[in-house]
Write an enzyme that holds these catalytic residues in place. Structure first.
Site, PDB file in Angstrom:
ATOM      1  CG  HIS A   1      73.774  44.658 -27.700  1.00 33.86           C
ATOM      2  ND1 HIS A   1      73.074  44.789 -28.886  1.00 33.86           N
ATOM      3  CD2 HIS A   1      73.237  43.583 -27.067  1.00 33.86           C
ATOM      4  CE1 HIS A   1      72.149  43.835 -28.950  1.00 33.86           C
ATOM      5  NE2 HIS A   1      72.227  43.090 -27.867  1.00 33.86           N
TER       6      HIS A   1
ATOM      7  CG  HIS B   1      72.051  39.053 -34.021  1.00 32.83           C
ATOM      8  ND1 HIS B   1      71.195  40.114 -34.244  1.00 32.83           N
ATOM      9  CD2 HIS B   1      71.819  38.656 -32.748  1.00 32.83           C
ATOM     10  CE1 HIS B   1      70.487  40.338 -33.156  1.00 32.83           C
ATOM     11  NE2 HIS B   1      70.844  39.474 -32.236  1.00 32.83           N
TER      12      HIS B   1
END
Length: 593
Positions: free
Chosen positions: A125, A171
């Protein structure tokens, strides 16, 4: 003079005593050597075949003897002996050598010709993050490490760069510093198959405009070339097998909004929200109890204040319809989506199409009580990806069994973190030769009515009983400073041994603490009845007892029980981050009843 004497005593207290063969090892040697002082190759072969569960191939016995003899401390003298005798100490050296006598096999042994949906797949992830989810650097370094460790699914979050003419990986809506997409793609190509020949899946979180999507398509095709696998997904009724996809790269993401709209598929923004709560699994704490998570998470969700889940968005960010190039869409072999409202509809199985569904750990926990059988049936044909909730900003992880017991193939973890949940993940994928693909047990693949679908909460009979004997440990004096555990005396080691699996099987026990010894001898046995051994992991941890109440960590490993080699085994230990110690190991024996 008194001061000198005190110093001498202090030094002596840290001296490591030489490990001696346990009584069971001496007894096994005496039995197979038929009372003689030395063992022959044929006798060792019989021991390996009968007591060690079939390790007795002709070449193995000869090689083991040669290698074990080389482990003698008086190795320089061996050259003067025409044919060194194999003594009880050599036998012990062989048993306590992780290289010669490991707890698991090293070869891929499962059937690799079934569809991808029949396998658990080692999944990362936010694979590009070097640390926490909010402010760490983005880099290709953690991607490379993950691939070298056998991870088969790499996640990249794609955003326009500052000048909107190229693609960055970062991110979104955080302070993480970007890394260029092309750098990540090139590193994936270079290291994709360094640890395993089986396919690498790149899951893309797409926040791009159509012109940048076209640029992604160009980069992907140019970088991977013939390694890229992208058939006509409209006619893909079943995923190919890992064997058929060896050394291939696969792209998985949501089709562009415009493509979905053109097919009259409504695309809504994901309305998922996360609870505001403290992280229950700080690094190093115990693995969250699976039954507690499944039964009580819904109450927790309702009791906590909701916050925006933008940190954890698994969706694209486009707001208005635009025309997307066909080339980008055609590269998406595994089409992904998220549930819009009705979970039953999201889990409906289409006989003419396969897909990937993404759920957060919280969404899965909430869905499991009422849709458990639907989840299992969906994963028999389609792929289910579970990802960490957005409040795990320190890159911690959740209990992976939440996904595994429902057949979820892609239980996505923050590989750059550490903690007991990640230890379970590392251990699970030590199975099947560490190739990153583990075949799901048959009971999760069987078709049938609701009553026939596996229920992890059911009261199941004991299927197998595992007996574990913990003999002794060694190697800490080589890998740690003398004063690491205690400033004034040798450490007081104890071992924790237990099971991670379905709620009925999960337990943890521990040995006594052996005081003041770098080579502790515990000689204790534990019995574990197992209802679902196919999904169980053996957990082993060594700690040093500290009278202040805060015990020191001294090593850990998790092993898939379905792959344990029976008999005496040398079990290596790993540090908190999953790196293997050079010398630390525990001598154990495994038996199945």
């Amino acid at each position: 003079m008194g001061s000198y004497t005190c110093c001498l005593c202090f030094t002596r207290r840290f001296r490591s005593s030489e490990a001696q063969p346990p009584a069971d090892v001496r007894a096994a040697f005496a039995t197979y050597a038929e009372g003689a002082a030395h063992m022959t190759a044929d006798q060792l072969r019989s021991f390996m075949s009968e007591a060690q569960g079939g390790d007795g191939a002709d070449a193995d016995a000869e090689r083991v003897m040669e290698q074990a003899l080389l482990l003698r401390q008086r190795q320089p003298l061996l050259g003067k002996l025409a044919k060194p005798a194999f003594t009880v100490d050599d036998f012990y050296n062989y048993l306590f050598s992780e290289e010669l006598n490991p707890p698991l096999g090293s070869q891929v042994h499962q059937d690799m010709t079934a569809p991808l949906s029949h396998y658990y797949i080692y999944t990362g992830h936010n694979s590009y993050l070097t640390g926490n989810q909010l402010s760490s650097d983005c880099s290709d370094v953690p991607i490379i490490k993950a691939l070298q460790d056998g991870v088969r699914v790499i996640e990249l979050d794609m955003w326009p760069n500052a000048t909107k003419d190229d693609i960055d990986i970062l991110h979104g809506r955080t302070l993480t510093s970007p890394v260029e997409l092309i750098k990540c793609l090139r590193s994936i190509k270079e290291h994709a198959f360094s640890a395993s020949p089986y396919p690498v899946i790149i899951t893309l979180e797409d926040h791009l405009t159509p012109d940048l999507q076209a640029k992604v398509a160009e980069m992907v095709v140019e970088t991977f070339g013939d390694m890229l696998y992208y058939p006509d997904t409209e006619s893909l009724k079943e995923f190919p097998s890992p064997e058929a996809l060896k050394e291939r790269i696969i792209i998985s993401t949501k089709p562009p909004k415009e493509y979905l709209e053109a097919k009259n598929v409504e695309e809504n923004d994901d309305g998922t929200q996360e609870e505001k709560e403290s992280d229950e699994e700080a690094w190093g704490k115990e693995v969250p109890d699976l039954q507690t998570e499944l039964e009580y998470a819904k109450v927790l969700i309702n009791d906590h204040e909701d916050v925006d889940d933008g940190v954890d968005s698994d969706d694209d960010d486009q707001k208005k319809p635009q025309s997307s190039p066909l080339e980008y869409k055609s590269l998406i072999t595994i089409q992904a989506g998220k549930p819009k409202s009705d979970m039953s509809e999201a889990l409906r199985v289409d006989p003419n199409k396969v897909k990937r569904l993404s759920l957060s750990e919280k969404e899965l926990v909430k869905a499991a009580p009422s849709h458990g059988s639907d989840l299992v049936r969906f994963t028999q044909k389609n792929l289910l990806r579970i990802y960490p909730k957005g409040t795990r900003v320190n890159s911690s992880n959740y209990n992976p069994f939440i996904g595994w017991i429902h057949g979820a193939q892609m239980v996505a973890f923050n590989m750059q973190g550490y903690g007991r949940s990640l230890w379970l993940m590392h251990g699970f994928y030590k199975g099947n030769g560490g190739c990153g693909y583990v075949k799901k047990p048959d009971f999760l693949l069987e078709h049938g009515s609701d009553n026939d679908v596996f229920d992890p909460k059911a009261d199941l009979p004991v299927k197998k009983t595992l007996k574990v004997k913990v003999y002794m440990g060694d190697g800490w004096h080589a890998d740690f400073k003398q004063t690491h555990f205690d400033s004034y005396s040798p450490p007081d080691f104890y071992t924790r041994v237990g099971i991670a699996g379905v709620p009925a099987d999960t337990t943890m026990k521990k040995t006594k603490a052996v005081e003041d010894n770098w080579t502790p001898v515990w000689d204790e046995e534990f019995i574990f009845p197992l209802t679902v051994p196919e999904l169980a992991l053996l957990r082993i941890e060594v700690h040093e007892h500290d009278k202040s109440g805060k015990d020191d960590f001294a090593g850990q490993i998790c092993l898939p029980i379905s792959e344990l080699r029976r008999g005496f085994r040398a079990v290596p230990l790993f540090d908190r981050k999953g790196m293997k110690f050079k010398s630390v190991r525990v001598l154990m024996r495994f038996e199945f009843v």
